[in-house]
Design an enzyme around this catalytic site. Structure first.
Site, PDB file in Angstrom:
ATOM      1  N   ASP A   1      33.808  43.526  42.560  1.00 48.69           N
ATOM      2  CA  ASP A   1      35.146  43.710  41.985  1.00 48.69           C
ATOM      3  C   ASP A   1      35.902  42.399  41.870  1.00 48.69           C
ATOM      4  O   ASP A   1      35.967  41.614  42.825  1.00 48.69           O
ATOM      5  CB  ASP A   1      35.975  44.634  42.893  1.00 48.69           C
ATOM      6  CG  ASP A   1      36.039  46.054  42.370  1.00 48.69           C
ATOM      7  OD1 ASP A   1      35.844  46.256  41.153  1.00 48.69           O
ATOM      8  OD2 ASP A   1      36.281  46.965  43.181  1.00 48.69           O
TER       9      ASP A   1
ATOM     10  N   GLU B   1      37.671  56.718  36.635  1.00 47.36           N
ATOM     11  CA  GLU B   1      38.091  57.204  37.958  1.00 47.36           C
ATOM     12  C   GLU B   1      39.211  58.240  37.838  1.00 47.36           C
ATOM     13  O   GLU B   1      40.247  57.989  37.206  1.00 47.36           O
ATOM     14  CB  GLU B   1      38.549  56.032  38.845  1.00 47.36           C
ATOM     15  CG  GLU B   1      39.003  56.515  40.219  1.00 47.36           C
ATOM     16  CD  GLU B   1      39.085  55.425  41.277  1.00 47.36           C
ATOM     17  OE1 GLU B   1      38.679  54.272  41.017  1.00 47.36           O
ATOM     18  OE2 GLU B   1      39.559  55.747  42.384  1.00 47.36           O
TER      19      GLU B   1
ATOM     20  N   GLU C   1      39.432  46.011  36.655  1.00 47.34           N
ATOM     21  CA  GLU C   1      40.290  47.191  36.493  1.00 47.34           C
ATOM     22  C   GLU C   1      41.255  46.990  35.329  1.00 47.34           C
ATOM     23  O   GLU C   1      41.851  45.915  35.187  1.00 47.34           O
ATOM     24  CB  GLU C   1      41.096  47.441  37.771  1.00 47.34           C
ATOM     25  CG  GLU C   1      40.262  48.040  38.874  1.00 47.34           C
ATOM     26  CD  GLU C   1      41.088  48.526  40.053  1.00 47.34           C
ATOM     27  OE1 GLU C   1      42.318  48.714  39.920  1.00 47.34           O
ATOM     28  OE2 GLU C   1      40.481  48.709  41.120  1.00 47.34           O
TER      29      GLU C   1
ATOM     30  N   ASP D   1      36.518  46.518  45.898  1.00 51.00           N
ATOM     31  CA  ASP D   1      37.639  46.028  46.707  1.00 51.00           C
ATOM     32  C   ASP D   1      38.160  47.147  47.611  1.00 51.00           C
ATOM     33  O   ASP D   1      39.052  46.935  48.440  1.00 51.00           O
ATOM     34  CB  ASP D   1      38.746  45.408  45.846  1.00 51.00           C
ATOM     35  CG  ASP D   1      39.316  46.347  44.808  1.00 51.00           C
ATOM     36  OD1 ASP D   1      38.839  47.503  44.722  1.00 51.00           O
ATOM     37  OD2 ASP D   1      40.242  45.944  44.087  1.00 51.00           O
TER      38      ASP D   1
HETATM   39  O1  KIV Z   1      36.544  49.553  44.887  1.00 52.52           O
HETATM   40  C1  KIV Z   1      35.783  50.507  44.682  1.00 52.52           C
HETATM   41  O2  KIV Z   1      35.036  50.962  45.566  1.00 52.52           O
HETATM   42  C2  KIV Z   1      35.768  51.096  43.357  1.00 52.52           C
HETATM   43  C3  KIV Z   1      35.071  52.410  43.190  1.00 52.52           C
HETATM   44  C4  KIV Z   1      35.798  53.480  43.882  1.00 52.52           C
HETATM   45  C5  KIV Z   1      34.811  52.721  41.774  1.00 52.52           C
HETATM   46  O3  KIV Z   1      36.311  50.558  42.460  1.00 52.52           O
END
Ligand code: KIV
Length: 276
Positions: A96, A194, A127, A57
Protein backbone atom coordinates in the site's frame (compact mmCIF):
# COMPACT_ATOMS: atom_id res chain seq x y z
CA UNK A 1 26.13 -23.05 16.25
CA UNK A 2 22.87 -22.69 14.32
CA UNK A 3 19.94 -22.88 16.73
CA UNK A 4 17.37 -22.12 14.06
CA UNK A 5 14.96 -24.97 13.36
CA UNK A 6 14.64 -25.95 9.69
CA UNK A 7 11.36 -24.88 8.05
CA UNK A 8 8.98 -27.85 7.62
CA UNK A 9 8.36 -27.35 3.91
CA UNK A 10 9.95 -24.95 1.44
CA UNK A 11 7.88 -22.09 0.00
CA UNK A 12 6.11 -23.08 -3.22
CA UNK A 13 7.31 -21.25 -6.31
CA UNK A 14 4.48 -19.08 -7.61
CA UNK A 15 4.21 -18.08 -11.23
CA UNK A 16 1.61 -15.42 -10.49
CA UNK A 17 2.75 -12.14 -12.01
CA UNK A 18 1.11 -8.86 -12.91
CA UNK A 19 -0.07 -10.47 -16.18
CA UNK A 20 -1.73 -13.32 -14.31
CA UNK A 21 -4.47 -10.99 -13.05
CA UNK A 22 -5.88 -10.40 -16.54
CA UNK A 23 -5.33 -14.05 -17.45
CA UNK A 24 -7.26 -15.18 -14.37
CA UNK A 25 -10.15 -12.89 -15.25
CA UNK A 26 -10.20 -14.13 -18.84
CA UNK A 27 -10.19 -17.75 -17.65
CA UNK A 28 -12.85 -17.11 -15.00
CA UNK A 29 -10.45 -18.20 -12.23
CA UNK A 30 -10.88 -16.44 -8.90
CA UNK A 31 -7.90 -14.52 -7.56
CA UNK A 32 -6.99 -15.13 -3.90
CA UNK A 33 -5.34 -12.30 -2.01
CA UNK A 34 -4.58 -12.02 1.72
CA UNK A 35 -2.71 -9.49 3.78
CA UNK A 36 0.71 -10.23 5.24
CA UNK A 37 2.81 -7.94 7.37
CA UNK A 38 5.75 -9.99 8.57
CA UNK A 39 8.18 -12.67 7.46
CA UNK A 40 6.89 -15.69 9.36
CA UNK A 41 3.27 -15.42 8.24
CA UNK A 42 4.45 -14.63 4.69
CA UNK A 43 6.50 -17.81 4.79
CA UNK A 44 3.45 -19.85 5.81
CA UNK A 45 1.33 -18.19 3.12
CA UNK A 46 4.00 -19.01 0.54
CA UNK A 47 3.26 -22.71 1.15
CA UNK A 48 -0.42 -22.17 0.32
CA UNK A 49 -2.50 -21.42 -2.77
CA UNK A 50 -2.65 -17.67 -2.20
CA UNK A 51 -2.00 -15.80 -5.47
CA UNK A 52 -1.03 -12.43 -4.09
CA UNK A 53 0.10 -11.03 -0.75
CA UNK A 54 -0.99 -7.54 0.21
CA UNK A 55 1.16 -5.55 2.58
CA UNK A 56 -1.80 -3.39 3.53
CA UNK A 57 -1.64 -0.24 5.58
CA UNK A 58 -4.19 -2.11 7.72
CA UNK A 59 -0.92 -3.16 9.41
CA UNK A 60 -1.35 0.06 11.38
CA UNK A 61 -4.59 -1.24 12.91
CA UNK A 62 -3.89 -4.98 13.02
CA UNK A 63 -0.24 -4.97 14.08
CA UNK A 64 0.09 -1.59 15.79
CA UNK A 65 -3.33 -1.28 17.43
CA UNK A 66 -4.25 2.10 15.93
CA UNK A 67 -7.88 3.05 15.25
CA UNK A 68 -7.23 3.73 11.55
CA UNK A 69 -4.55 3.50 8.84
CA UNK A 70 -3.48 7.15 8.82
CA UNK A 71 -0.33 6.61 10.88
CA UNK A 72 1.31 4.40 8.27
CA UNK A 73 4.43 6.06 6.88
CA UNK A 74 6.43 5.03 3.85
CA UNK A 75 9.25 3.86 6.14
CA UNK A 76 6.85 1.61 8.05
CA UNK A 77 5.29 0.23 4.87
CA UNK A 78 8.75 -0.46 3.43
CA UNK A 79 9.79 -2.24 6.63
CA UNK A 80 6.73 -4.52 6.54
CA UNK A 81 7.18 -5.07 2.80
CA UNK A 82 10.82 -6.09 3.26
CA UNK A 83 9.82 -8.61 5.93
CA UNK A 84 7.10 -10.11 3.72
CA UNK A 85 9.45 -10.30 0.74
CA UNK A 86 12.00 -12.15 2.88
CA UNK A 87 9.37 -14.64 4.01
CA UNK A 88 7.79 -15.16 0.59
CA UNK A 89 10.42 -14.29 -2.03
CA UNK A 90 8.50 -16.01 -4.84
CA UNK A 91 5.06 -14.52 -4.18
CA UNK A 92 3.52 -11.60 -5.99
CA UNK A 93 3.52 -8.81 -3.42
CA UNK A 94 1.46 -5.62 -3.53
CA UNK A 95 2.25 -2.88 -0.99
CA UNK A 96 0.00 0.00 0.00
CA UNK A 97 1.02 3.56 -0.73
CA UNK A 98 0.45 5.24 2.63
CA UNK A 99 -1.86 8.13 3.52
CA UNK A 100 -1.27 11.22 1.32
CA UNK A 101 1.67 9.66 -0.55
CA UNK A 102 -0.13 10.48 -3.82
CA UNK A 103 -0.98 14.05 -2.85
CA UNK A 104 2.47 15.61 -2.59
CA UNK A 105 3.24 15.59 -6.27
CA UNK A 106 4.62 13.20 -8.81
CA UNK A 107 8.20 13.09 -7.55
CA UNK A 108 7.12 12.23 -4.00
CA UNK A 109 4.81 9.46 -5.27
CA UNK A 110 7.61 8.03 -7.41
CA UNK A 111 10.00 8.09 -4.42
CA UNK A 112 7.47 6.28 -2.23
CA UNK A 113 6.70 3.66 -4.86
CA UNK A 114 10.43 3.16 -5.43
CA UNK A 115 10.95 2.50 -1.72
CA UNK A 116 8.22 -0.14 -1.75
CA UNK A 117 9.54 -1.84 -4.89
CA UNK A 118 13.10 -1.76 -3.57
CA UNK A 119 11.81 -3.40 -0.38
CA UNK A 120 10.46 -6.28 -2.48
CA UNK A 121 6.96 -5.31 -3.68
CA UNK A 122 6.02 -6.04 -7.29
CA UNK A 123 3.23 -3.47 -7.37
CA UNK A 124 1.75 -0.70 -5.27
CA UNK A 125 -1.87 -0.16 -4.28
CA UNK A 126 -3.33 3.33 -4.37
CA UNK A 127 -6.54 4.37 -2.63
CA UNK A 128 -8.90 6.63 -4.55
CA UNK A 129 -8.31 8.24 -7.91
CA UNK A 130 -9.88 11.70 -8.08
CA UNK A 131 -7.17 14.33 -8.13
CA UNK A 132 -4.32 11.85 -8.55
CA UNK A 133 -5.22 9.86 -11.68
CA UNK A 134 -2.38 11.60 -13.57
CA UNK A 135 0.09 10.50 -10.91
CA UNK A 136 -1.19 6.92 -11.16
CA UNK A 137 -0.65 7.16 -14.93
CA UNK A 138 2.85 8.49 -14.38
CA UNK A 139 3.71 5.59 -12.05
CA UNK A 140 2.36 3.08 -14.56
CA UNK A 141 4.33 4.71 -17.39
CA UNK A 142 7.41 4.59 -15.16
CA UNK A 143 7.12 0.81 -15.02
CA UNK A 144 5.41 0.52 -11.65
CA UNK A 145 2.32 -1.70 -11.69
CA UNK A 146 -0.52 -0.04 -9.78
CA UNK A 147 -3.55 -1.68 -8.20
CA UNK A 148 -6.45 0.69 -7.61
CA UNK A 149 -8.81 0.75 -4.64
CA UNK A 150 -12.32 2.25 -4.79
CA UNK A 151 -15.47 2.16 -2.68
CA UNK A 152 -14.60 2.43 1.00
CA UNK A 153 -11.10 3.89 1.01
CA UNK A 154 -10.00 3.73 4.67
CA UNK A 155 -7.45 6.54 4.28
CA UNK A 156 -10.46 8.85 3.77
CA UNK A 157 -12.18 7.61 6.93
CA UNK A 158 -12.79 11.11 8.28
CA UNK A 159 -14.11 12.48 4.98
CA UNK A 160 -16.42 9.45 4.68
CA UNK A 161 -17.72 9.88 8.23
CA UNK A 162 -16.42 6.47 9.35
CA UNK A 163 -15.85 3.03 7.88
CA UNK A 164 -19.13 2.89 5.96
CA UNK A 165 -20.49 0.99 2.98
CA UNK A 166 -20.21 3.18 -0.14
CA UNK A 167 -22.44 3.40 -3.21
CA UNK A 168 -25.74 2.52 -1.56
CA UNK A 169 -27.90 5.25 -3.11
CA UNK A 170 -28.01 6.07 -6.85
CA UNK A 171 -25.81 9.18 -6.57
CA UNK A 172 -23.21 7.39 -4.47
CA UNK A 173 -23.27 4.39 -6.82
CA UNK A 174 -22.65 6.72 -9.76
CA UNK A 175 -19.63 8.15 -7.96
CA UNK A 176 -18.22 4.65 -7.38
CA UNK A 177 -18.79 3.84 -11.09
CA UNK A 178 -16.93 7.03 -12.03
CA UNK A 179 -14.03 6.16 -9.70
CA UNK A 180 -13.79 2.66 -11.16
CA UNK A 181 -13.74 4.01 -14.74
CA UNK A 182 -11.07 6.58 -13.88
CA UNK A 183 -8.99 3.91 -12.12
CA UNK A 184 -9.08 1.64 -15.16
CA UNK A 185 -8.36 4.54 -17.52
CA UNK A 186 -5.33 5.56 -15.43
CA UNK A 187 -3.71 2.21 -16.26
CA UNK A 188 -4.22 0.13 -13.10
CA UNK A 189 -3.90 -3.63 -13.67
CA UNK A 190 -6.58 -4.54 -11.08
CA UNK A 191 -8.64 -2.82 -8.44
CA UNK A 192 -9.91 -3.53 -4.96
CA UNK A 193 -13.62 -2.88 -4.46
CA UNK A 194 -14.17 -2.37 -0.75
CA UNK A 195 -17.54 -2.37 0.99
CA UNK A 196 -19.92 -1.62 -1.86
CA UNK A 197 -23.22 -3.38 -2.57
CA UNK A 198 -22.77 -6.81 -4.18
CA UNK A 199 -24.99 -5.85 -7.17
CA UNK A 200 -22.83 -2.81 -7.93
CA UNK A 201 -19.61 -4.84 -7.59
CA UNK A 202 -20.99 -7.49 -9.97
CA UNK A 203 -21.96 -4.83 -12.51
CA UNK A 204 -18.51 -3.21 -12.33
CA UNK A 205 -16.78 -6.58 -12.60
CA UNK A 206 -18.72 -7.29 -15.80
CA UNK A 207 -18.04 -3.89 -17.32
CA UNK A 208 -14.38 -3.39 -16.42
CA UNK A 209 -11.63 -5.04 -18.41
CA UNK A 210 -9.31 -5.27 -15.42
CA UNK A 211 -10.04 -7.70 -12.57
CA UNK A 212 -11.80 -6.63 -9.40
CA UNK A 213 -10.76 -7.93 -6.00
CA UNK A 214 -13.57 -7.63 -3.49
CA UNK A 215 -13.67 -7.13 0.24
CA UNK A 216 -17.18 -6.72 1.53
CA UNK A 217 -18.33 -6.50 -2.10
CA UNK A 218 -19.97 -9.89 -2.60
CA UNK A 219 -19.06 -12.91 -4.65
CA UNK A 220 -19.42 -11.32 -8.09
CA UNK A 221 -15.85 -9.97 -8.06
CA UNK A 222 -12.93 -11.58 -9.91
CA UNK A 223 -11.17 -12.30 -6.63
CA UNK A 224 -11.31 -11.72 -2.91
CA UNK A 225 -9.02 -10.21 -0.33
CA UNK A 226 -9.24 -10.49 3.45
CA UNK A 227 -7.09 -9.29 6.29
CA UNK A 228 -5.23 -12.42 7.37
CA UNK A 229 -5.93 -11.90 11.06
CA UNK A 230 -9.68 -11.64 10.37
CA UNK A 231 -9.84 -14.84 8.36
CA UNK A 232 -7.78 -16.65 10.99
CA UNK A 233 -10.03 -15.46 13.81
CA UNK A 234 -7.18 -13.63 15.50
CA UNK A 235 -9.15 -10.41 15.98
CA UNK A 236 -11.80 -11.58 18.49
CA UNK A 237 -13.19 -8.09 19.17
CA UNK A 238 -13.57 -7.24 15.49
CA UNK A 239 -15.86 -9.21 13.24
CA UNK A 240 -17.11 -7.24 10.26
CA UNK A 241 -20.06 -8.88 8.50
CA UNK A 242 -17.98 -9.61 5.39
CA UNK A 243 -15.00 -11.29 7.09
CA UNK A 244 -15.55 -14.99 7.64
CA UNK A 245 -13.46 -16.69 10.36
CA UNK A 246 -12.10 -19.83 8.75
CA UNK A 247 -10.47 -20.97 12.00
CA UNK A 248 -10.64 -19.82 15.60
CA UNK A 249 -7.04 -18.62 15.76
CA UNK A 250 -7.55 -16.68 19.00
CA UNK A 251 -8.65 -19.87 20.78
CA UNK A 252 -5.57 -21.64 19.42
CA UNK A 253 -3.25 -18.89 20.68
CA UNK A 254 -4.95 -18.81 24.09
CA UNK A 255 -4.78 -22.59 24.42
CA UNK A 256 -1.14 -22.77 23.33
CA UNK A 257 0.08 -20.00 25.63
CA UNK A 258 -1.99 -21.28 28.58
CA UNK A 259 -0.42 -24.73 28.14
CA UNK A 260 3.07 -23.20 27.96
CA UNK A 261 2.45 -21.15 31.10
CA UNK A 262 1.06 -24.15 32.99
CA UNK A 263 4.03 -26.29 31.94
CA UNK A 264 6.52 -23.66 33.13
CA UNK A 265 4.74 -23.08 36.44
CA UNK A 266 4.50 -26.80 37.19
CA UNK A 267 8.11 -27.45 36.21
CA UNK A 268 7.12 -29.71 33.24
CA UNK A 269 8.91 -27.43 30.80
CA UNK A 270 11.67 -27.73 29.78
CA UNK A 271 12.44 -31.47 29.85
CA UNK A 272 15.98 -32.79 29.77
CA UNK A 273 15.79 -33.27 25.99
CA UNK A 274 14.82 -29.61 25.63
CA UNK A 275 17.99 -28.47 27.39
CA UNK A 276 21.72 -28.65 26.58
O1 KIV B 1 -4.87 -2.23 3.98
C1 KIV B 1 -5.49 -3.24 3.64
O2 KIV B 1 -5.36 -4.33 4.23
C2 KIV B 1 -6.38 -3.15 2.50
C3 KIV B 1 -7.33 -4.28 2.26
C4 KIV B 1 -8.35 -4.33 3.31
C5 KIV B 1 -7.91 -4.24 0.91
O3 KIV B 1 -6.36 -2.19 1.80
Amino acid sequence: MNLTAKPSSPPQRSHFSVHSFAAAKAAGEKIVMATAYDAWTARLLAELPVDCLLVGDSAMMVMHGEPNTLGATIELMALHTRAVARGAPDRFIVADMPFLAMRRGEAHAVDCAAQLLRAGAHAVKVEGVRGHSEIIRHLVESGIPVMGHVGLTPQSVHALGGFRVQGRDPGAAERVRGDADLTEAAGCFAMVLECIPAMLARELTRQLEIPTIGIGAGRGCDGQVLVLHDLLGLTPDFQPRFARRFVDGAALVRRGVARYSAAVKSGRFPKAKEAF
